[in-house]
Design a protein around this motif. Structure first.
Motif, PDB file in Angstrom:
ATOM      1  N   LEU A 157      -0.743  17.576  18.884  1.00 54.17           N
ATOM      2  CA  LEU A 157      -0.038  18.803  18.524  1.00 54.17           C
ATOM      3  C   LEU A 157       1.323  18.762  19.196  1.00 54.17           C
ATOM      4  N   ILE A 158       2.371  18.894  18.408  1.00 53.25           N
ATOM      5  CA  ILE A 158       3.736  18.911  18.927  1.00 53.25           C
ATOM      6  C   ILE A 158       4.229  20.349  18.893  1.00 53.25           C
ATOM      7  N   ASP A 159       4.380  20.916  20.075  1.00 55.13           N
ATOM      8  CA  ASP A 159       4.821  22.289  20.326  1.00 55.13           C
ATOM      9  C   ASP A 159       3.676  23.281  20.124  1.00 55.13           C
ATOM     10  N   THR A 160       3.605  24.253  21.031  1.00 53.48           N
ATOM     11  CA  THR A 160       2.499  25.209  21.028  1.00 53.48           C
ATOM     12  C   THR A 160       2.967  26.656  20.913  1.00 53.48           C
ATOM     13  N   GLY A 161       4.181  26.866  20.432  1.00 52.09           N
ATOM     14  CA  GLY A 161       4.713  28.220  20.329  1.00 52.09           C
ATOM     15  C   GLY A 161       4.412  28.906  19.011  1.00 52.09           C
ATOM     16  N   LEU A 162       3.300  28.598  18.421  1.00 55.37           N
ATOM     17  CA  LEU A 162       2.912  29.103  17.097  1.00 55.37           C
ATOM     18  C   LEU A 162       2.455  30.549  17.096  1.00 55.37           C
ATOM     19  N   GLY A 163       2.065  31.045  18.235  1.00 56.21           N
ATOM     20  CA  GLY A 163       1.348  32.305  18.364  1.00 56.21           C
ATOM     21  C   GLY A 163      -0.038  31.957  18.877  1.00 56.21           C
ATOM     22  N   LEU A 164      -0.509  32.713  19.847  1.00 54.57           N
ATOM     23  CA  LEU A 164      -1.761  32.352  20.522  1.00 54.57           C
ATOM     24  C   LEU A 164      -2.957  32.310  19.587  1.00 54.57           C
ATOM     25  N   ASP A 165      -3.041  33.235  18.633  1.00 54.33           N
ATOM     26  CA  ASP A 165      -4.165  33.213  17.693  1.00 54.33           C
ATOM     27  C   ASP A 165      -4.168  31.943  16.859  1.00 54.33           C
ATOM     28  N   HIS A 197      -6.180  15.956  21.184  1.00 59.61           N
ATOM     29  CA  HIS A 197      -6.246  15.045  22.323  1.00 59.61           C
ATOM     30  C   HIS A 197      -5.006  15.073  23.199  1.00 59.61           C
ATOM     31  N   LEU A 198      -3.874  15.481  22.619  1.00 60.60           N
ATOM     32  CA  LEU A 198      -2.609  15.424  23.340  1.00 60.60           C
ATOM     33  C   LEU A 198      -1.688  16.509  22.822  1.00 60.60           C
ATOM     34  N   VAL A 199      -0.936  17.129  23.732  1.00 67.55           N
ATOM     35  CA  VAL A 199       0.094  18.097  23.373  1.00 67.55           C
ATOM     36  C   VAL A 199       1.429  17.558  23.858  1.00 67.55           C
ATOM     37  N   LEU A 200       2.403  17.550  22.975  1.00 63.79           N
ATOM     38  CA  LEU A 200       3.765  17.153  23.321  1.00 63.79           C
ATOM     39  C   LEU A 200       4.693  18.328  23.054  1.00 63.79           C
ATOM     40  N   ASN A 201       5.729  18.448  23.864  1.00 64.24           N
ATOM     41  CA  ASN A 201       6.744  19.472  23.617  1.00 64.24           C
ATOM     42  C   ASN A 201       8.043  18.798  23.241  1.00 64.24           C
ATOM     43  N   SER A 202       8.643  19.275  22.147  1.00 64.88           N
ATOM     44  CA  SER A 202       9.927  18.716  21.724  1.00 64.88           C
ATOM     45  C   SER A 202      11.015  19.055  22.735  1.00 64.88           C
ATOM     46  N   HIS A 203      10.905  20.205  23.354  1.00 62.53           N
ATOM     47  CA  HIS A 203      11.747  20.619  24.467  1.00 62.53           C
ATOM     48  C   HIS A 203      11.063  21.806  25.128  1.00 62.53           C
ATOM     49  N   TYR A 204      11.637  22.311  26.208  1.00 66.92           N
ATOM     50  CA  TYR A 204      10.885  23.244  27.021  1.00 66.92           C
ATOM     51  C   TYR A 204      11.383  24.679  26.911  1.00 66.92           C
ATOM     52  N   HIS A 205      11.671  25.145  25.710  1.00 68.80           N
ATOM     53  CA  HIS A 205      11.958  26.558  25.488  1.00 68.80           C
ATOM     54  C   HIS A 205      10.650  27.273  25.192  1.00 68.80           C
ATOM     55  N   ARG A 206      10.603  28.559  25.523  1.00 66.96           N
ATOM     56  CA  ARG A 206       9.372  29.345  25.373  1.00 66.96           C
ATOM     57  C   ARG A 206       8.801  29.290  23.949  1.00 66.96           C
ATOM     58  N   ASP A 207       9.663  29.277  22.939  1.00 64.83           N
ATOM     59  CA  ASP A 207       9.159  29.265  21.570  1.00 64.83           C
ATOM     60  C   ASP A 207       8.507  27.933  21.199  1.00 64.83           C
ATOM     61  N   HIS A 208       8.601  26.943  22.066  1.00 61.78           N
ATOM     62  CA  HIS A 208       7.972  25.653  21.811  1.00 61.78           C
ATOM     63  C   HIS A 208       6.830  25.334  22.774  1.00 61.78           C
ATOM     64  N   ASN A 209       6.729  26.068  23.896  1.00 54.51           N
ATOM     65  CA  ASN A 209       5.714  25.707  24.884  1.00 54.51           C
ATOM     66  C   ASN A 209       4.792  26.848  25.293  1.00 54.51           C
ATOM     67  N   PHE A 210       4.901  27.988  24.672  1.00 54.84           N
ATOM     68  CA  PHE A 210       4.180  29.160  25.147  1.00 54.84           C
ATOM     69  C   PHE A 210       2.666  28.986  25.173  1.00 54.84           C
ATOM     70  N   GLY A 211       2.104  28.210  24.268  1.00 55.32           N
ATOM     71  CA  GLY A 211       0.654  28.022  24.237  1.00 55.32           C
ATOM     72  C   GLY A 211       0.151  26.868  25.081  1.00 55.32           C
ATOM     73  N   ASN A 212       1.025  26.228  25.845  1.00 58.90           N
ATOM     74  CA  ASN A 212       0.598  25.082  26.661  1.00 58.90           C
ATOM     75  C   ASN A 212      -0.557  25.421  27.600  1.00 58.90           C
ATOM     76  N   PHE A 213      -0.570  26.632  28.129  1.00 57.56           N
ATOM     77  CA  PHE A 213      -1.612  26.995  29.097  1.00 57.56           C
ATOM     78  C   PHE A 213      -3.012  26.935  28.492  1.00 57.56           C
TER      79      PHE A 213
END
Length: 89
Positions: free
Chosen positions: A47-55, A67-83
């Motif tokens: 999955l590339i970027d997790t800022g889709l919305g938590l649901d 298996h793996l999460v990558l972030n294209s960059h580290y802005h909130r709209d791209h990494n918010f679901g990383n946790f």
């Protein structure tokens, strides 16, 4: 159907871009603080970027073994679901 309802219906929809590579539509038509993501399905699901919305991210986790999460960059709209993927640390 109202535009807001249509946008909600699109959230989480997988749009195949090429075999095994999908655009994942975000909540609120990917307006800040949300962003569309990419999902690569194969031997290892990425999955590339997790800022889709938590649901949407939670639903992806239920439907696909990621298996793996990558972030294209580290802005909130791209990494918010990383946790939601703490086990990857």
């Amino acid at each position: 159907m109202e535009a807001a309802q249509q946008a909600g219906a699109q959230a989480g929809r997988l749009e195949e871009l090429s075999p095994g590579l999908f655009l994942v539509h975000a909540t609120k038509e990917a307006r800040i603080p949300y962003a569309h993501s990419l999902l690569a399905l194969g031997k290892r699901n990425i999955l590339i970027d997790t800022g889709l919305g938590l649901d949407v991210v939670r639903d992806l986790r239920r439907r696909h073994d990621i298996h793996l999460v990558l972030n294209s960059h580290y802005h909130r709209d791209h990494n918010f679901g990383n946790f939601l993927f703490r086990e990857f640390r």
